[in-house]
Design an enzyme around this catalytic site. Structure first.
Site, PDB file in Angstrom:
ATOM      1  N   LYS A   8       0.844  -1.684  -0.031  1.00  7.77           N
ATOM      2  CA  LYS A   8       0.180  -0.046  -0.032  1.00  7.77           C
ATOM      3  C   LYS A   8       0.986   1.588  -0.156  1.00  7.77           C
ATOM      4  O   LYS A   8       1.579   1.232   0.629  1.00  7.77           O
ATOM      5  CB  LYS A   8      -0.977  -0.294   1.173  1.00  7.77           C
ATOM      6  CG  LYS A   8      -1.814   1.357   2.010  1.00  7.77           C
ATOM      7  CD  LYS A   8      -2.823   1.406   2.889  1.00  7.77           C
ATOM      8  CE  LYS A   8      -2.895   1.897   3.597  1.00  7.77           C
ATOM      9  NZ  LYS A   8      -2.226   2.872   3.388  1.00  7.77           N
ATOM     10  N   LYS A  13       7.616   0.517   1.701  1.00  5.15           N
ATOM     11  CA  LYS A  13       7.898   0.438   0.512  1.00  5.15           C
ATOM     12  C   LYS A  13       9.766   0.885  -0.043  1.00  5.15           C
ATOM     13  O   LYS A  13      10.709  -0.189   0.378  1.00  5.15           O
ATOM     14  CB  LYS A  13       7.466  -0.229  -0.810  1.00  5.15           C
ATOM     15  CG  LYS A  13       5.849  -0.205  -0.383  1.00  5.15           C
ATOM     16  CD  LYS A  13       5.137  -1.192  -1.847  1.00  5.15           C
ATOM     17  CE  LYS A  13       4.901   0.222  -2.645  1.00  5.15           C
ATOM     18  NZ  LYS A  13       4.359   1.789  -1.612  1.00  5.15           N
ATOM     19  N   LYS A  39       5.812   8.539  -7.721  1.00  8.04           N
ATOM     20  CA  LYS A  39       6.198   9.930  -6.939  1.00  8.04           C
ATOM     21  C   LYS A  39       8.317   9.861  -7.045  1.00  8.04           C
ATOM     22  O   LYS A  39       8.327  10.673  -6.644  1.00  8.04           O
ATOM     23  CB  LYS A  39       5.720   9.125  -5.148  1.00  8.04           C
ATOM     24  CG  LYS A  39       5.817  10.252  -4.602  1.00  8.04           C
ATOM     25  CD  LYS A  39       5.486   9.617  -3.264  1.00  8.04           C
ATOM     26  CE  LYS A  39       5.071   8.479  -2.483  1.00  8.04           C
ATOM     27  NZ  LYS A  39       5.861   7.956  -1.542  1.00  8.04           N
ATOM     28  N   ASP A 126      -1.654  -0.029  -4.519  1.00 11.22           N
ATOM     29  CA  ASP A 126      -2.691  -0.443  -4.236  1.00 11.22           C
ATOM     30  C   ASP A 126      -3.265  -0.438  -5.092  1.00 11.22           C
ATOM     31  O   ASP A 126      -4.390  -1.129  -5.332  1.00 11.22           O
ATOM     32  CB  ASP A 126      -2.805   1.818  -3.817  1.00 11.22           C
ATOM     33  CG  ASP A 126      -2.446   2.507  -2.864  1.00 11.22           C
ATOM     34  OD1 ASP A 126      -1.400   2.638  -2.928  1.00 11.22           O
ATOM     35  OD2 ASP A 126      -2.862   2.022  -1.865  1.00 11.22           O
TER      36      ASP A 126
HETATM   37  P1  ADP Z   1       5.823   3.932   0.764  1.00 10.38           P
HETATM   38  O1  ADP Z   1       7.669   3.794  -0.474  1.00 10.38           O
HETATM   39  O2  ADP Z   1       5.896   2.973   0.499  1.00 10.38           O
HETATM   40  O3  ADP Z   1       5.761   4.918  -0.376  1.00 10.38           O
HETATM   41  P2  ADP Z   1       8.120   5.311   2.263  1.00 10.38           P
HETATM   42  O4  ADP Z   1       9.075   4.029   2.274  1.00 10.38           O
HETATM   43  O5  ADP Z   1       8.412   6.139   1.417  1.00 10.38           O
HETATM   44  O6  ADP Z   1       6.707   4.503   1.820  1.00 10.38           O
HETATM   45  O7  ADP Z   1       8.039   5.097   3.426  1.00 10.38           O
HETATM   46  C1  ADP Z   1       6.582   6.862   3.930  1.00 10.38           C
HETATM   47  C2  ADP Z   1       7.526   6.938   5.508  1.00 10.38           C
HETATM   48  O8  ADP Z   1       6.987   5.695   6.468  1.00 10.38           O
HETATM   49  C3  ADP Z   1       8.343   8.083   5.224  1.00 10.38           C
HETATM   50  O9  ADP Z   1       8.779   9.062   5.621  1.00 10.38           O
HETATM   51  C4  ADP Z   1       9.504   6.572   6.103  1.00 10.38           C
HETATM   52  O10 ADP Z   1      10.383   7.357   6.347  1.00 10.38           O
HETATM   53  C5  ADP Z   1       8.268   6.369   7.144  1.00 10.38           C
HETATM   54  N1  ADP Z   1       8.848   4.935   7.699  1.00 10.38           N
HETATM   55  C6  ADP Z   1       9.190   3.948   7.003  1.00 10.38           C
HETATM   56  N2  ADP Z   1       9.382   2.772   7.433  1.00 10.38           N
HETATM   57  C7  ADP Z   1       8.994   3.179   8.623  1.00 10.38           C
HETATM   58  C8  ADP Z   1       9.225   2.562   9.976  1.00 10.38           C
HETATM   59  N3  ADP Z   1       9.534   1.135   9.831  1.00 10.38           N
HETATM   60  N4  ADP Z   1       9.396   3.426  11.684  1.00 10.38           N
HETATM   61  C9  ADP Z   1       9.553   4.815  11.088  1.00 10.38           C
HETATM   62  N5  ADP Z   1       9.114   5.666   9.554  1.00 10.38           N
HETATM   63  C10 ADP Z   1       8.667   4.770   8.724  1.00 10.38           C
HETATM   64 MG    MG Z   2       7.806   4.393  -2.310  1.00  9.20          MG
END
Ligand code: ADP
Ligand code: MG
Length: 301
Positions: A8, A13, A39, A126
């Site tokens: 999601k 990720k 993104k 998603d």
């Molecule tokens: P996605 O790629 O799935 O959209 P991201 O990796 O960019 O998600 O993570 C979204 C936000 O959540 C980022 O700001 C990241 O630093 C934070 N984040 C991800 N995993 C954790 C975790 N285990 N603890 C705290 N913050 C996290």
């Molecule tokens: Mg991402």
């Protein structure tokens, strides 16, 4: 080995992908991470900036592949991990699958696609339409990032369905789930009981990970010694005159130890993947089964 990381939006990720990529590089593998999310911030913590996307570079050169050099689209990231951002189709038009297809085509033209031990696709998950399922055409393993909540598990179940579908025609397996920002894993356990698949690792919410995103660095980079700390200072004992500095060093060391501890989660995932696990072809739950499972769960809590 080709890996496709799904989950999601906002579940973690890219964070997970970057740290797994470095963990695999630390195990001696040549790694390429391909961000497949419009993104285009997948590799941000590896390079420290938003690198130009393949689609933007291609359109700037009028889709003349012969005018593009590897250094136009492949950027070196922390720990020796190479980085590519596929980019997205124009908003409201085009298809994510086309973008992934063009990315793979260009990397093949550049003789880069078969040069790596590991290619990790970090994919928006998603909506698993045919387009966003495209990286599964190339992957040996799919990995799903989820938390212990309904929405992420619902997305995970849809991704599992895509893996089952693609596995009919491709040698694809689901390596398993990674629980992220998850201190309790009871709902994840309920799900995997009903839809059997491995759980590779479960990471809690970690403040350092949030900070690492803001700093544009991965946990691995943050866990390396700060060059500003002199090693003689680290041995400072109670006789040190400057108590403030001593406290600062102790805090820095505590932070580094904490980050090392978190890096071990990612090294553990990398080691499991390097054993080339059997994985599963999942049998996803129907929406009705999933809703029943979850409402039973919430009603009993
Ligand atoms: P996605 O790629 O799935 O959209 P991201 O990796 O960019 O998600 O993570 C979204 C936000 O959540 C980022 O700001 C990241 O630093 C934070 N984040 C991800 N995993 C954790 C975790 N285990 N603890 C705290 N913050 C996290
Ligand atoms: Mg991402």
């Amino acid at each position: 080995m080709k890996l496709a990381v799904y989950g999601k939006g906002g579940i973690g990720k890219s964070t997970t992908s970057c740290n797994i990529s470095i963990a695999l590089a630390k195990r001696g593998k040549k790694v390429l991470q391909i961000g497949c999310d419009p993104k285009h911030d997948s590799t941000f913590t590896l390079t420290g900036f938003l690198i130009p996307t393949i689609i933007d570079t291609l359109s700037a050169k009028d889709y003349h592949y012969e005018d593009i050099w590897p250094e136009d689209v492949i950027y070196g990231g922390y720990g020796g991990v190479d980085c590519v951002e596929a980019g997205g189709p124009p908003a409201g038009a085009g298809c994510g699958g086309y973008v992934v297809g063009e990315t793979v085509k260009l990397l093949k033209e550049l003789n880069a696609f078969f040069e790596y031990d590991i290619i990790l696709f970090d994919v928006l998950g998603d909506v698993v339409c045919g387009g966003f399922a495209a990286p599964l055409n190339y992957a040996d393993y799919c990995i799903i990032v989820t938390d212990n909540g309904f929405d992420a598990l619902f997305a995970a179940n849809r991704i599992a369905a895509s893996v089952r579908e693609k596995a009919r025609t491709h040698p694809l397996r689901l390596a398993g789930l990674i629980g992220n920002r998850t201190s309790k894993r009871d709902l994840i356990d309920k799900y995997v009981e009903a839809c059997p698949m491995p759980v590779l690792e479960v990471l809690p919410l970690i403040e350092e990970i949030r900070i690492s995103r803001v700093k544009g660095k991965t946990l691995f980079e943050m866990s390396t010694f700060s060059p500003t700390i002199d090693s003689t200072e680290i041995n400072c004992n109670a006789t040190c005159v400057d108590i403030t500095t001593n406290t600062k060093i102790k805090n820095n060391l505590a932070e580094i130890n904490q980050n090392n501890y978190i890096c071990n989660f990612y090294l553990n995932i990398a080691d499991q993947l390097l054993t080339e696990p059997e994985g599963v072809i999942p049998r996803e739950l129907s929406d009705k089964e999933l809703f029943t499972l979850l409402s039973d769960f919430y009603l009993k809590v």
